[in-house]
Design a protein around this motif. Structure first.
Motif, mmCIF file in Angstrom:
data_model
loop_
_atom_site.group_PDB
_atom_site.id
_atom_site.type_symbol
_atom_site.label_atom_id
_atom_site.label_comp_id
_atom_site.label_asym_id
_atom_site.label_seq_id
_atom_site.Cartn_x
_atom_site.Cartn_y
_atom_site.Cartn_z
ATOM 1 N N ILE A 10 45.188 56.584 116.414
ATOM 2 C CA ILE A 10 44.829 55.765 117.567
ATOM 3 C C ILE A 10 44.808 56.662 118.793
ATOM 4 O O ILE A 10 45.824 57.252 119.159
ATOM 5 C CB ILE A 10 45.805 54.586 117.738
ATOM 6 C CG1 ILE A 10 45.761 53.704 116.487
ATOM 7 C CG2 ILE A 10 45.474 53.783 118.994
ATOM 8 C CD1 ILE A 10 46.824 52.636 116.433
ATOM 9 N N SER A 54 38.496 54.766 117.291
ATOM 10 C CA SER A 54 39.527 54.426 118.277
ATOM 11 C C SER A 54 39.183 55.000 119.658
ATOM 12 O O SER A 54 39.404 54.350 120.682
ATOM 13 C CB SER A 54 40.879 54.955 117.802
ATOM 14 O OG SER A 54 41.864 54.730 118.762
ATOM 15 N N LYS A 86 36.602 45.127 116.832
ATOM 16 C CA LYS A 86 36.831 46.238 115.898
ATOM 17 C C LYS A 86 37.156 45.655 114.528
ATOM 18 O O LYS A 86 38.171 44.988 114.343
ATOM 19 C CB LYS A 86 37.973 47.132 116.370
ATOM 20 C CG LYS A 86 38.195 48.309 115.434
ATOM 21 C CD LYS A 86 39.328 49.182 115.903
ATOM 22 C CE LYS A 86 39.558 50.278 114.892
ATOM 23 N NZ LYS A 86 40.956 50.439 114.554
#
Length: 158
Positions: A10, A54, A86
């Motif tokens: 992330i 991400s 997402k």
């Protein structure tokens, strides 16, 4: 000095955790500038697709402060926040049509909750349409990011 990580995918966690990030934002900027296109990015497993998705999410959400010191930070980009859906196919069960429908509904309910949208529809295709339309009508152009698109295929190939 920054620490290395091989377990964080992330972008926001890498930046805020002060981990080493190889700056690919010049290429991301080149990708997002046409802004009216659809892209399919295919790379081998373990090659950074989830981190790229991400990073794109953070760009489209307008989180400019995360990109300070990176190539995209000073580029002519408006950093207008867009609603982002997402869809992450990792860890879902697609072994039967019923389980696929349940998994898709669960993913869409998660995204609706994240975007503070209440869905009335019950089938995944109707929910997806409702989510996109609601976000577009209330917040503008919607960005859809699909991660781990190959997982359902790889998990059921035999």
């Amino acid at each position: 000095m920054k620490d290395l990580t091989t377990s964080i995918y992330i972008f926001e966690d890498i930046i805020q955790g002060n981990f080493l990030y190889v700056d690919k934002t010049e290429f991301i900027w080149q990708l997002v500038m046409p802004a009216k296109e659809m892209y399919f990015l295919s790379r081998p497993r373990r090659f950074g697709k989830s981190l790229t998705v991400s990073t794109l999410k953070a760009v489209f959400e307008g989180k400019k402060e995360l990109f300070k010191g990176l190539a995209i930070y000073d580029k002519p980009y408006d950093w207008k926040p867009h609603p982002v859906i997402k869809l992450d196919m990792n860890g879902r069960d697609f072994s039967t049509l019923e389980k696929m429908e349940d998994s898709l509904r669960h993913i869409l309910l998660e995204q609706a909750d994240f975007n503070k949208v209440s869905l009335k529809e019950i089938s995944s295709n109707a929910m997806f349409h409702e989510l996109i339309k609601t976000l577009h009508d209330t917040k503008g152009d919607v960005v859809i990011l699909l991660d781990e698109y190959d997982k359902p295929i790889l998990n059921n190939i035999s």
